[in-house]
Enzyme design. Structure first.
Site, PDB file in Angstrom:
ATOM      1  N   TYR A  21       0.841  -1.199   0.000  1.00 43.28           N
ATOM      2  CA  TYR A  21       0.000   0.000   0.000  1.00 43.28           C
ATOM      3  C   TYR A  21       0.876   1.249   0.000  1.00 43.28           C
ATOM      4  CZ  TYR A  21       0.857   0.671   5.052  1.00 43.28           C
ATOM      5  OH  TYR A  21       1.438   0.881   6.277  1.00 43.28           O
ATOM      6  N   CYS A  22       0.307   2.349  -0.478  1.00 41.75           N
ATOM      7  CA  CYS A  22       0.976   3.655  -0.462  1.00 41.75           C
ATOM      8  C   CYS A  22      -0.102   4.729  -0.408  1.00 41.75           C
ATOM      9  CB  CYS A  22       1.902   3.822  -1.667  1.00 41.75           C
ATOM     10  SG  CYS A  22       1.083   3.630  -3.266  1.00 41.75           S
ATOM     11  N   THR A  23       0.235   5.966  -0.677  1.00 44.78           N
ATOM     12  CA  THR A  23      -0.709   7.070  -0.500  1.00 44.78           C
ATOM     13  C   THR A  23      -1.887   7.007  -1.469  1.00 44.78           C
ATOM     14  OG1 THR A  23       1.123   8.470   0.211  1.00 44.78           O
ATOM     15  CG2 THR A  23      -0.939   9.572  -0.322  1.00 44.78           C
TER      16      THR A  23
ATOM     17  N   GLY B  23      -1.611   4.890  -4.562  1.00 47.71           N
ATOM     18  CA  GLY B  23      -1.522   3.694  -5.396  1.00 47.71           C
ATOM     19  C   GLY B  23      -0.413   3.694  -6.424  1.00 47.71           C
TER      20      GLY B  23
ATOM     21  N   ILE C 241      -4.198   4.693   0.311  1.00 50.22           N
ATOM     22  CA  ILE C 241      -4.819   5.040   1.588  1.00 50.22           C
ATOM     23  C   ILE C 241      -5.964   6.035   1.396  1.00 50.22           C
ATOM     24  CG2 ILE C 241      -4.404   6.026   3.878  1.00 50.22           C
ATOM     25  CD1 ILE C 241      -1.391   5.228   3.386  1.00 50.22           C
TER      26      ILE C 241
END
Length: 346
Positions: free
Chosen positions: A197-199, A201, A226
Site C-alpha cells: 500500500y501507499c498514499t 496507489g 490510503i
C-alpha cells in the site's frame, strides 16, 4: 501568455488565504505512453490555469501523476477536458477525505523523466505485470489471512504518523531506496501473500511489478491507496485497519484517518502528528513539532536554526544561497531525521 507562474510565493499564499472559492483536493495518475510530454504539459497548463486550478503535476513519457485543488464550480469542466483525451479516459480520481481547500497555492506542471523517482531500469522487467488490485474490503479480509505480509511502500516520515496494523515500515527516506531493500528483506518469503500500500496507489504499481519480477508469487496492492481506502471505509462503514494520519504532499501535510495520534513531537516527545518545515529557509527540515515547541523554538528544528532566524535578512539570504549551492544537499541528507531531542536536553 506565459506558461508558468510569475508571482512570488508569499503573495500567492496570501491570495489563497483570502480566497473564498470552494475547492476539491484530488489526485490521480496513469501509466500511459505520452509521445510529446512537453506539448501535453503546455496544453494542460493553459487549460487548467483558465479553470483556476492549483496543484503539482508531473508529466513524463511513461504517464502523468497529479495532485490538484480544483474549484468546485469548475469540477465538471475539469473532468470533461481531462476525459476528452483518450489517454486519460475515466482515470480514477482519489478525493481527499479531509480538505480545507487550501492544499495548493499555485499551478505547477512539470516535465520529468519519470512520474515517480524509482531509480529502476524499466526495460529490465515487465512494468505492466502488476499485482492484483484490492478494494478496502478485500484488503481488510486479506490482512486477516495466514502467511500474509503487509508492506508500507512509503517513506519513514510518512509511515511514522500513520500505517496499517502490523505493517512492515522500512526505515528509508526515498522510494528509490525502499524497492531493493524490501525485496532483500523478504527474499525468504516469496511464497507468502504480499499486501502493498501507499498514499494513492502509484508507487505500488511499480513496486508490485518489480516484486513479481523478483519471484514473489502472490503480490497484491491496495487500489487507490490510503486515500481511496479511507473513502471506502467511510462510505461502506467498514472497520479501518489504518491507524493514525495519512501524510500528503501538499500544504496540509496530512489528513486524519482513524483519529489516533501514534507519533511524537521530535523535540519534546509529546503525542503529536503535525509535520512542519523548519522556519529557517536555509534548512527547511521536515519534522514533527507540537504547538508548545513551535512557540518555544519559533518553528525551528535546532538552536542553530533558531539563531539563524534572528539574524538580519541579508545574512539569512546569504545562508540560503549557500544551502542552494550544488553539493550542499549532501550535508542535509544526513539530517533528514536527526534526533532533535538531543539538541534540547535540559
Amino acid at each position: 501568455m506565459a506558461l508558468y507562474n510569475k508571482v512570488n510565493k508569499q503573495e500567492l499564499k496570501e491570495r489563497l488565504k483570502a480566497e473564498t472559492l470552494k475547492r476539491i483536493t484530488v489526485s490521480f495518475y496513469r501509466y500511459v505512453i505520452i509521445d510529446d510530454p512537453q506539448l501535453l504539459r503546455d496544453d494542460l497548463f493553459r487549460q487548467w490555469r483558465n479553470l483556476q486550478i492549483f496543484g503539482r503535476i508531473y508529466v513524463a513519457r511513461e504517464g502523468i501523476n497529479a495532485q490538484m485543488a480544483v474549484p468546485e464550480k469548475n469540477w465538471d469542466l475539469f473532468q470533461e477536458h481531462l476525459y476528452s483525451d483518450i489517454r486519460f479516459k475515466d482515470v480514477p480520481m482519489k478525493i481527499a477525505v479531509e480538505d480545507d481547500g487550501k492544499s495548493f497555492y499555485k499551478l505547477a506542471v512539470k516535465v520529468r523523466k519519470k512520474i515517480v523517482a524509482d531509480g529502476l531500469d524499466d526495460d529490465a522487467f515487465d512494468v505492466t505485470n502488476v499485482g492484483r488490485h484490492l478494494d478496502a474490503e478485500e484488503f481488510n479480509k486479506a490482512m486477516e489471512t495466514e502467511n500474509v505480509v503487509v508492506v508500507d511502500m512509503r517513506n519513514r516520515y510518512e509511515s511514522e504518523i500513520g500505517h496499517f496494523e502490523n505493517a512492515i515500515t522500512p526505515d528509508v527516506d526515498t522510494f528509490r531506496e525502499e524497492l531493493p531493500l524490501v525485496v532483500e528483506q523478504l527474499r525468504d518469503q516469496k511464497d507468502k501473500k504480499i499486501l502493498l500500500y501507499c498514499t494513492g496507489g502509484i508507487r505500488c504499481e511499480k513496486a508490485s511489478a518489480y516484486m513479481r519480477h523478483h519471484g514473489f508469487t502472490d503480490v497484491n496492492q491496495l487500489h487507490g491507496g490510503i486515500i481511496e481506502y479511507a473513502r471506502q471505509v467511510k462510505a461502506k462503514s467498514l472497520t479501518s485497519k489504518f491507524r493514525g494520519k495519512n501524510f500528503v504532499f501538499d500544504e496540509r501535510l496530512g489528513e486524519t484517518i482513524s483519529g489516533e495520534v501514534i507519533s511524537q513531537c521530535h523535540q519534546c516527545g509529546a503525542p503529536c502528528d503535525t509535520h512542519t518545515n523548519c522556519s529557517n529557509e536555509a534548512c527547511h527540515l521536515l519534522f514533527i513539532q507540537c504547538a508548545a515547541c513551535e512557540e518555544k523554538y519559533h518553528g525551528c528544528c535546532t538552536p542553530a536554526c533558531q539563531a539563524t532566524l534572528s539574524l538580519p535578512e541579508e545574512e539569512r539570504r546569504m545562508k540560503r544561497k549557500e544551502a542552494a549551492k550544488p553539493g550542499s544537499l549532501a550535508v542535509y541528507k544526513s539530517r533528514l531525521r536527526p534526533n532533535l531531542k538531543e539538541y534540547f536536553k535540559e
